[in-house]
Scaffold this motif. Structure first.
Motif, PDB file in Angstrom:
ATOM      1  N   GLY A  78     -56.207 -15.619   5.642  1.00 51.69           N
ATOM      2  CA  GLY A  78     -55.423 -15.774   5.921  1.00 51.69           C
ATOM      3  C   GLY A  78     -55.107 -17.011   6.024  1.00 51.69           C
ATOM      4  N   SER A  79     -55.931 -18.378   6.540  1.00 50.75           N
ATOM      5  CA  SER A  79     -55.244 -19.977   6.153  1.00 50.75           C
ATOM      6  C   SER A  79     -54.834 -19.526   5.061  1.00 50.75           C
ATOM      7  N   SER A  81     -54.302 -18.471   2.742  1.00 47.03           N
ATOM      8  CA  SER A  81     -52.872 -17.945   1.722  1.00 47.03           C
ATOM      9  C   SER A  81     -51.782 -18.025   2.712  1.00 47.03           C
ATOM     10  N   GLU A  82     -51.908 -18.492   3.658  1.00 47.74           N
ATOM     11  CA  GLU A  82     -50.749 -19.537   4.356  1.00 47.74           C
ATOM     12  C   GLU A  82     -50.338 -21.295   3.818  1.00 47.74           C
ATOM     13  N   CYS A 105     -57.714 -15.997  -2.812  1.00 44.23           N
ATOM     14  CA  CYS A 105     -56.406 -16.775  -2.195  1.00 44.23           C
ATOM     15  C   CYS A 105     -55.133 -16.156  -2.492  1.00 44.23           C
ATOM     16  N   GLN A 108     -54.928 -12.011  -2.289  1.00 41.01           N
ATOM     17  CA  GLN A 108     -54.199 -11.764  -0.372  1.00 41.01           C
ATOM     18  C   GLN A 108     -52.666 -12.452  -0.410  1.00 41.01           C
ATOM     19  N   THR A 109     -52.372 -13.193  -1.387  1.00 39.63           N
ATOM     20  CA  THR A 109     -51.353 -13.746  -0.814  1.00 39.63           C
ATOM     21  C   THR A 109     -49.769 -13.226  -1.878  1.00 39.63           C
TER      22      THR A 109
END
Length: 289
Positions: A78-79, A81-82, A105, A108-109
């Motif tokens: 998650g991080s 991707s952020e 990554c 997921q994004t």
């Protein structure tokens, strides 16, 4: 300054406040390149050079490396991707390429970021059909905990890189030689180079991404972006199986297998010109041949 060094640097702030640095080169529509394990943005400078006549290329240092801030206490897919979403929004870029754990990554994004229009994945090490891309992880962690960076590095290479004479050799022979090389490398670093001794421990975090990615293929079926799945004929079987499974989940995706290439083909020291050739075609408006 050599052609390879002609870039500027910038940064974005991720959702959790982590600074994510990147290198920028070229001109034209934006493209983001996301590196894999034991790498930094500098590993993609040749690939960026081959793309720079057509595109403005942004190469982030994934968190915990180089120009970027630390992994943070809540690190995970998650991080990462952020971090990419922050760069996508700042640069208004809708094209992206990811290698290995960087491809995890990127995938997921792509699931959650509608701004992305063209997405390229090169051999994401996603567990499928009983495979375990992180099977070597406990041996790597054990070597790292004892301060044996050479053995930790060799274990990671053997677990992820192409089958070769080097990976077939026993670790007790190779690890001492790698330790000498790692220490020598640390003494000759200059500027914002990142020594191997700092990169080897980051594989711990790539292993986290691999383990967290086990369900990502089930979540990717609603991706609207055009997809290109890339791999090499020399790469390990579990990487090809992951691409096969992705192809089934994303029947609209284009698939390219590059003869004679392996897992780190996009790296400066491998065949970035061949990767660039495919990316230029795909990222152009008529890229889906």
């Amino acid at each position: 300054m050599t052609l390879l060094e002609k870039y500027t640097t910038g940064y974005v702030m991720s959702k959790d406040g982590t600074r994510v640095g990147y290198r920028q080169t070229g001109s034209g529509p934006g493209v983001i390149l996301v590196h894999g394990g034991m790498m930094t943005s500098k590993n993609f400078m040749k690939l960026a050079r081959f793309l720079s006549n057509e595109f403005t290329v942004y190469i982030p240092d994934r968190r915990g490396r180089g120009l970027s801030g630390p992994f943070g206490p809540n690190y995970g897919i998650g991080s990462e991707s952020e971090d990419l979403q922050a760069l996508i929004h700042k640069t208004a870029t809708d094209k992206i390429f990811g290698l290995s754990s960087g491809a995890i990554c990127v995938l997921q994004t792509a699931i959650i970021e509608p701004a992305l229009k063209k997405v390229v994945l090169y051999e994401p090490p996603i567990p499928v059909n009983g495979t375990d891309p992180a099977a070597w992880g406990s041996r790597y962690e054990s070597a790292l905990s004892r301060g044996n960076f050479g053995k930790a590095m060799f274990t990671a290479i053997k677990g992820t890189d192409d089958p070769s004479l080097f990976t077939a050799l026993p670790g007790f022979l190779i690890a001492p030689l790698l330790n000498i090389a790692i220490n020598a490398n640390a003494k000759k670093q200059a500027g914002d180079d990142v020594p191997l001794k700092s990169l080897i421990p980051t594989m711990h975090y790539d292993l986290i991404l691999v383990r967290e990615s086990s369900g990502v293929i089930d979540r990717c079926k609603e991706i609207k972006a055009e997809m290109l799945l890339m791999g090499g004929t020399r790469s390990q079987r579990y990487l090809k199986l992951a691409l096969d499974t992705l192809s089934t989940a994303l029947p609209q995706a284009k698939r390219v297998e590059l003869r004679g290439l392996g897992h780190t083909a996009a790296d400066n020291d491998n065949s970035p010109e061949k990767i660039a050739k495919e990316l230029i075609v795909f990222f152009q408006p008529s890229g889906m041949r």
